[in-house]
Design a protein around this motif. Structure first.
Motif, PDB file in Angstrom:
ATOM      1  N   UNK A  80       0.831  -1.210   0.000  1.00  0.00           N
ATOM      2  CA  UNK A  80       0.000   0.000   0.000  1.00  0.00           C
ATOM      3  C   UNK A  80       0.863   1.257   0.000  1.00  0.00           C
ATOM      4  N   UNK A  81       1.904   1.236   0.845  1.00  0.00           N
ATOM      5  CA  UNK A  81       2.701   2.460   0.971  1.00  0.00           C
ATOM      6  C   UNK A  81       3.456   2.745  -0.315  1.00  0.00           C
ATOM      7  N   UNK A  82       3.885   1.674  -0.998  1.00  0.00           N
ATOM      8  CA  UNK A  82       4.602   1.909  -2.261  1.00  0.00           C
ATOM      9  C   UNK A  82       3.652   2.447  -3.320  1.00  0.00           C
ATOM     10  N   UNK A  83       2.435   1.923  -3.324  1.00  0.00           N
ATOM     11  CA  UNK A  83       1.450   2.425  -4.289  1.00  0.00           C
ATOM     12  C   UNK A  83       1.207   3.909  -4.036  1.00  0.00           C
ATOM     13  N   UNK A  84       1.003   4.245  -2.757  1.00  0.00           N
ATOM     14  CA  UNK A  84       0.758   5.645  -2.399  1.00  0.00           C
ATOM     15  C   UNK A  84       1.913   6.532  -2.846  1.00  0.00           C
ATOM     16  N   UNK A  85       3.111   6.009  -2.610  1.00  0.00           N
ATOM     17  CA  UNK A  85       4.292   6.803  -2.935  1.00  0.00           C
ATOM     18  C   UNK A  85       4.395   7.037  -4.446  1.00  0.00           C
ATOM     19  N   UNK A  86       4.137   5.964  -5.234  1.00  0.00           N
ATOM     20  CA  UNK A  86       4.168   6.112  -6.692  1.00  0.00           C
ATOM     21  C   UNK A  86       3.152   7.146  -7.155  1.00  0.00           C
ATOM     22  N   UNK A  87       1.941   7.064  -6.564  1.00  0.00           N
ATOM     23  CA  UNK A  87       0.894   8.019  -6.956  1.00  0.00           C
ATOM     24  C   UNK A  87       1.334   9.448  -6.653  1.00  0.00           C
ATOM     25  N   UNK A  88       1.891   9.633  -5.447  1.00  0.00           N
ATOM     26  CA  UNK A  88       2.347  10.964  -5.049  1.00  0.00           C
ATOM     27  C   UNK A  88       3.414  11.459  -6.014  1.00  0.00           C
ATOM     28  N   UNK A  89       4.297  10.534  -6.418  1.00  0.00           N
ATOM     29  CA  UNK A  89       5.364  10.923  -7.343  1.00  0.00           C
ATOM     30  C   UNK A  89       4.800  11.314  -8.700  1.00  0.00           C
ATOM     31  N   UNK A  90       3.817  10.532  -9.155  1.00  0.00           N
ATOM     32  CA  UNK A  90       3.216  10.843 -10.454  1.00  0.00           C
ATOM     33  C   UNK A  90       2.529  12.192 -10.421  1.00  0.00           C
ATOM     34  N   UNK A  91       1.831  12.448  -9.296  1.00  0.00           N
ATOM     35  CA  UNK A  91       1.163  13.728  -9.161  1.00  0.00           C
ATOM     36  C   UNK A  91       2.160  14.873  -9.217  1.00  0.00           C
ATOM     37  N   UNK A  92       3.262  14.656  -8.567  1.00  0.00           N
ATOM     38  CA  UNK A  92       4.267  15.713  -8.490  1.00  0.00           C
ATOM     39  C   UNK A  92       4.831  16.053  -9.862  1.00  0.00           C
ATOM     40  N   UNK A  93       4.807  15.107 -10.785  1.00  0.00           N
ATOM     41  CA  UNK A  93       5.420  15.337 -12.101  1.00  0.00           C
ATOM     42  C   UNK A  93       4.621  16.257 -12.999  1.00  0.00           C
TER      43      UNK A  93
END
Ligand SMILES: Nc1ncnc2c1ncn2[C@@H]1O[C@H](COP(=O)(O)OP(=O)(O)OP(=O)(O)O)[C@@H](O)[C@H]1O
Ligand SMILES: [Mg+2]
Lengths: 258, 310
Positions: free
Chosen positions: B297-310
């Motif tokens: 879950x935490x990795x998924x969240x982190x990926x999403x946050x990273x994608x948003x940031x881009x």
């Protein structure tokens, strides 16, 4: 701090190599004392006594190795972490190792002098007096002590470099080789040194010159004019370089990730 | 309850490799805390930094209120530790090691007690050169405990221990913690950690993903399962599937319990469907699956946050 020095000394006393090398040194002294008794023309008794029956080079080599390993063994055995994550600061740990090595050096000089006196009393009781003159108003005994003191000081110049290198490379081979090269360097480059010193007087203040301090104590007249230096200048130079090298080592040790 | 260890916004890099990211947590006195996370997550790095072995970029580390830095760390007098593998001098005996690192007087009785608790009597007077992996490990643990520490930091302490030694260690940790000693233990042996730790710190890619209690984590993942042994497993699975019960991929009959009604419901269903029930077992939530879920879950969240940031 004394707890730490005691701990370092405890480790040294538990190493087999400490006792083997002590035995070896005593053996060499006995060997040269007998040679000097049998062949007094080749091995002149007064000179042999002054040289502590050839102990000093052995002490120097052994102390170079002991200094390198007191640092590098902690990395090799993975014990450095354990030594460091206690209440003592890094500085205290390093200084305790300096002190332990210092006392260890004293041990070697005191022991070899004691054995030399003993051998003299046993083998040259009637033929050699320790009060026999050795020039410049010194007896062979006081001359021997002066050479020992000078050799201890310039040995520490080498050891301060060995401490620094052992900390930098965590590897005793590198530190030991440089220490031993340092020991021979002065003899190898004496010619070159004297040429340099005659050209530029300040060149005498380089660290390699300082390692000639014991030689100067053995033959003051010759070396003083050759190097254009007095005994006290040599002593001062040694102290300054020892402080510099130990200081850099201290800085490196405090900065590093273990 | 006061905290024996407090880490705030700790950042640590090796060169330009950022290994710990804003790590913050507190350890409560007398608790056994598990530090878990994948290989390379930064567990050992975090422990070493706490012990003043590494310089850090920013943040603070306080043990009993006093700041720890590589240069100055008097408060480590309250800490015992074993990091990665024990450092052993081959030319010393186990006893020599304990004496060497023991501070102060009146230690002999304590040393002897630790030795017998860990069953090391038979070889403690022998030179450590000849110790086996597990013997060295036990000596390392004994060294961590020798100075009556208030906080004990153990990195993979069960490494190489046989079942008896593992049990001895577990008993020892529990007794000491009841006396008020705090433990921070990292381990990949989750079944062991599940039996020991009350609190959990989950770390991944250098960040604390979750600080929680063992109980909460197991409960939050709702992983209570019911395992059945039946006269006809194949038929049982078909019946349960038709009735829309959630099952694990396990080849045995394992149903995930949603609430307290699940058990009577499936029993009735199976009996009415003509399947005899030979045995029923409730499986406690399991740390392994809960942990993997949290990490996923935490990795998924982190990926999403990273994608948003881009
Ligand atoms: N001395 C070092 N120099 C450079 N990088 C390092 C150093 N020590 C650790 N690292 C890096 O830091 C990261 C975290 O390593 P660490 O040893 O803390 O992981 P860990 O969580 O203990 O893993 P494991 O479960 O395998 O023990 C890794 O990516 C590792 O490569
Ligand atoms: Mg690790």
């Amino acid at each position: 701090m004394w707890t730490l020095v005691r701990q370092e000394s405890f480790k040294l006393t538990r190493k087999v190599s400490t006792w083997i090398s002590t035995g070896f040194l005593v053996g060499v002294e006995i060997l040269f004392a007998f040679l000097s008794r049998i062949y007094p023309q080749t091995f002149v008794p007064a000179n042999m006594f002054e040289s502590l029956y050839f102990s000093r080079p052995i002490i120097i080599f052994y102390m170079i190795a002991a200094t390198a390993t007191i640092i590098t063994m902690e990395f090799q055995y993975g014990t450095m972490k354990q030594v460091l994550y206690r209440r003592y600061s890094r500085g205290q740990i390093l200084v305790s190792k300096w002190l332990a090595v210092f006392f260890y050096t004293l041990y070697w000089y005191v022991m070899s002098t004691g054995i030399a006196l003993l051998l003299k009393a046993m083998l040259f009781h009637h033929t050699l007096s320790i009060h026999q003159g050795a020039g410049d108003g010194m007896s062979i005994f006081t001359r021997g002590l002066a050479i020992s003191a000078a050799s201890l000081v310039s040995l520490w110049l080498l050891l301060s470099v060995v401490f620094l290198l052992a900390n930098l490379f965590r590897n005793s081979a590198a530190a030991v080789s440089v220490g031993i090269i340092g020991y021979f360097a002065a003899y190898i480059v004496t010619q070159l040194l004297t040429i340099l010193i005659q050209k530029w007087d300040w060149a005498k203040w380089n660290p390699v010159t300082m390692t000639l301090y014991p030689s100067m104590m053995a033959r003051p007249g010759y070396y003083q004019s050759l190097l254009n230096m007095q005994g006290w200048q040599m002593l001062l130079g040694n102290f300054i370089y020892i402080a510099i090298f130990l200081g850099i080592g201290y800085y490196v040790f405090n900065k590093r990730n273990v | 309850m006061s905290s024996i260890l407090s880490v705030q916004n700790l950042n640590k890099s090796f060169g330009n490799k950022h290994v710990l990211h804003d790590v913050s947590f507190d350890l409560k006195k007398g608790h056994i805390v598990g530090l878990v996370g994948p290989n390379g997550a930064g567990k050992s790095t975090l422990m070493k930094t706490m012990l003043g072995l590494f310089n850090y970029d920013s943040g603070s580390i306080k043990i009993a209120g006093e700041t720890v830095t590589p240069q100055k760390h008097e408060s480590l007098s309250k800490v015992g530790a074993l990091i990665e593998y024990p450092g052993i001098y081959p030319f010393l005996t186990g006893w020599d090691h304990l004496q060497l690192f023991a501070d102060g007087d009146h230690q002999l009785i304590h040393i002897q007690k630790i030795i017998s608790q860990l069953n090391m009597d038979s070889y403690i007077k022998r030179k450590a050169r000849g110790y086996s992996l597990g013997m060295k490990q036990k000596l390392g643990i004994a060294l961590a405990l020798v100075n009556f520490p208030e906080l004990v930091i153990l990195d993979e302490p069960m490494n190489g221990l046989d079942p008896q030694a593992t049990k001895d260690l577990r008993d020892l940790i529990i007794t000491e913690s009841q006396r008020g000693t705090t433990f921070l233990i990292s381990s990949h042996i989750l079944s062991e950690l599940q039996r020991l730790a009350q609190d959990l710190l989950i770390i991944d890619e250098g960040s604390i993903v979750q600080q929680t209690t063992m109980h909460e984590l197991l409960a939050s993942q709702g992983k209570q399962t019911i395992m059945l042994m039946t006269s006809n497993d194949h038929k049982a699975r078909q019946l349960l599937k038709k009735a829309k019960f959630e099952m694990t991929p396990d080849p045995r009959v394992e149903v995930i319990a949603k609430d307290d009604n699940t058990m009577p419901e499936i029993l009735r269903l199976l009996v009415e469907g003509g399947v005899d029930i030979l045995d029923v077992q409730r499986l406690e939530g399991n740390l392994e699956s809960s942990l993997l879920e949290v990490l996923k879950q935490s990795r998924i969240k982190k990926r999403l946050a990273e994608e948003e940031a881009e």
